[in-house]
Design a protein around this motif. Sequence first.
Motif, PDB file in Angstrom:
ATOM      1  N   ALA A  97       1.399   3.352   2.901  1.00 48.39           N
ATOM      2  CA  ALA A  97       1.049   4.600   2.221  1.00 48.39           C
ATOM      3  C   ALA A  97       0.583   5.654   3.224  1.00 48.39           C
ATOM      4  O   ALA A  97       0.949   6.834   3.124  1.00 48.39           O
ATOM      5  CB  ALA A  97      -0.029   4.346   1.174  1.00 48.39           C
ATOM      6  N   GLU A  98      -0.200   5.228   4.203  1.00 49.22           N
ATOM      7  CA  GLU A  98      -0.675   6.170   5.221  1.00 49.22           C
ATOM      8  C   GLU A  98       0.484   6.701   6.058  1.00 49.22           C
ATOM      9  O   GLU A  98       0.547   7.900   6.375  1.00 49.22           O
ATOM     10  CB  GLU A  98      -1.700   5.499   6.131  1.00 49.22           C
ATOM     11  CG  GLU A  98      -2.275   6.430   7.184  1.00 49.22           C
ATOM     12  CD  GLU A  98      -3.306   5.757   8.076  1.00 49.22           C
ATOM     13  OE1 GLU A  98      -3.895   6.453   8.925  1.00 49.22           O
ATOM     14  OE2 GLU A  98      -3.519   4.536   7.931  1.00 49.22           O
ATOM     15  N   ASN A  99       1.408   5.825   6.422  1.00 48.36           N
ATOM     16  CA  ASN A  99       2.567   6.257   7.206  1.00 48.36           C
ATOM     17  C   ASN A  99       3.431   7.232   6.411  1.00 48.36           C
ATOM     18  O   ASN A  99       3.906   8.246   6.940  1.00 48.36           O
ATOM     19  CB  ASN A  99       3.395   5.042   7.621  1.00 48.36           C
ATOM     20  CG  ASN A  99       4.373   5.351   8.735  1.00 48.36           C
ATOM     21  OD1 ASN A  99       3.996   5.878   9.785  1.00 48.36           O
ATOM     22  ND2 ASN A  99       5.643   5.034   8.510  1.00 48.36           N
ATOM     23  N   LEU A 100       3.630   6.932   5.131  1.00 46.26           N
ATOM     24  CA  LEU A 100       4.404   7.838   4.276  1.00 46.26           C
ATOM     25  C   LEU A 100       3.706   9.185   4.130  1.00 46.26           C
ATOM     26  O   LEU A 100       4.361  10.240   4.119  1.00 46.26           O
ATOM     27  CB  LEU A 100       4.624   7.206   2.902  1.00 46.26           C
ATOM     28  CG  LEU A 100       5.734   6.182   2.792  1.00 46.26           C
ATOM     29  CD1 LEU A 100       5.714   5.528   1.406  1.00 46.26           C
ATOM     30  CD2 LEU A 100       7.101   6.824   3.049  1.00 46.26           C
ATOM     31  N   ARG A 101       2.413   9.155   3.990  1.00 43.88           N
ATOM     32  CA  ARG A 101       1.653  10.405   3.875  1.00 43.88           C
ATOM     33  C   ARG A 101       1.855  11.264   5.121  1.00 43.88           C
ATOM     34  O   ARG A 101       2.121  12.465   5.029  1.00 43.88           O
ATOM     35  CB  ARG A 101       0.174  10.103   3.666  1.00 43.88           C
ATOM     36  CG  ARG A 101      -0.697  11.349   3.484  1.00 43.88           C
ATOM     37  CD  ARG A 101      -2.155  10.978   3.310  1.00 43.88           C
ATOM     38  NE  ARG A 101      -2.988  12.175   3.203  1.00 43.88           N
ATOM     39  CZ  ARG A 101      -3.301  12.781   2.066  1.00 43.88           C
ATOM     40  NH1 ARG A 101      -2.844  12.300   0.914  1.00 43.88           N
ATOM     41  NH2 ARG A 101      -4.068  13.866   2.055  1.00 43.88           N
ATOM     42  N   ASN A 102       1.735  10.662   6.294  1.00 44.97           N
ATOM     43  CA  ASN A 102       1.940  11.409   7.541  1.00 44.97           C
ATOM     44  C   ASN A 102       3.363  11.942   7.630  1.00 44.97           C
ATOM     45  O   ASN A 102       3.595  13.067   8.095  1.00 44.97           O
ATOM     46  CB  ASN A 102       1.628  10.524   8.739  1.00 44.97           C
ATOM     47  CG  ASN A 102       0.147  10.265   8.898  1.00 44.97           C
ATOM     48  OD1 ASN A 102      -0.690  11.058   8.463  1.00 44.97           O
ATOM     49  ND2 ASN A 102      -0.203   9.147   9.523  1.00 44.97           N
ATOM     50  N   TYR A 103       4.327  11.135   7.211  1.00 48.60           N
ATOM     51  CA  TYR A 103       5.735  11.557   7.231  1.00 48.60           C
ATOM     52  C   TYR A 103       5.945  12.772   6.332  1.00 48.60           C
ATOM     53  O   TYR A 103       6.589  13.755   6.736  1.00 48.60           O
ATOM     54  CB  TYR A 103       6.602  10.391   6.769  1.00 48.60           C
ATOM     55  CG  TYR A 103       8.033  10.748   6.448  1.00 48.60           C
ATOM     56  CD1 TYR A 103       8.937  11.087   7.450  1.00 48.60           C
ATOM     57  CD2 TYR A 103       8.489  10.749   5.121  1.00 48.60           C
ATOM     58  CE1 TYR A 103      10.260  11.417   7.150  1.00 48.60           C
ATOM     59  CE2 TYR A 103       9.798  11.072   4.815  1.00 48.60           C
ATOM     60  CZ  TYR A 103      10.678  11.406   5.827  1.00 48.60           C
ATOM     61  OH  TYR A 103      11.980  11.737   5.523  1.00 48.60           O
TER      62      TYR A 103
END
Length: 228
Positions: A97-103
């Motif tokens: 979820a954190e990686n997707l948010r940054n993306y």
Amino acid sequence: MKRVFLLLTLTFFTLSLKSERTGSYTYQIARMKYNGGGNWYVSPTSLPNLISFCNKNLGMNINPQEAVVEPGSPEIFNYPLVHISGNGNISFSGDEAENLRNYLMGGGFLEVNDSYGMDSAFKKEIKKVFPELTLVELPFSHPIYHQKYDFPNGLPKIHEHNGKRPIGWGLIYNGRLVCFYNYDADIGDGWEDHDVYNDPPELHEKALKMGANILQYVMLGQMNSKKP
């Protein structure tokens, strides 16, 4: 957040320059391989058909072969658009979820197709990515419906499913549409080869045109605008 945006922008720009030098492709889009048990691999001919349609009719230069990327992978930053589809459950871990948010904060885009049965799971999981945001129904006047092809009544309904009206949900971050989720329309299955569902040619064409609008909006239009 600004640093993430810069890194993502530089990644896209570097890929574009590399493709110009080598005479290859300007873009590649990816399918998400998610966890949770849902069939992320559904509709295998859908993206290749949409890419072919966009390259031919919009003059795009997209790699005809889709990539496959996991939500927690740093490779996701290589793709301006990631497609999610399937039936059933989808799940993001905290790190994913954190990686997707940054993306998404950095300029990426999620194009989500409910192929029937993933609605409740997706809406729950996207809240992990942006707990402060809520999916909103985009008005028919939204530019995503009025790119090369005009859809004055919003999403075309390709498959019946529950017989509900099709809805185009959007997630808007800082004035920018970062996720477009089509519900009870199933335009993704409409991109499939004709002999898969035997859809009438006019429905197949509507699905491809709506998909082309999404790609045009993301890759050629919205990158220069923050209008919702």
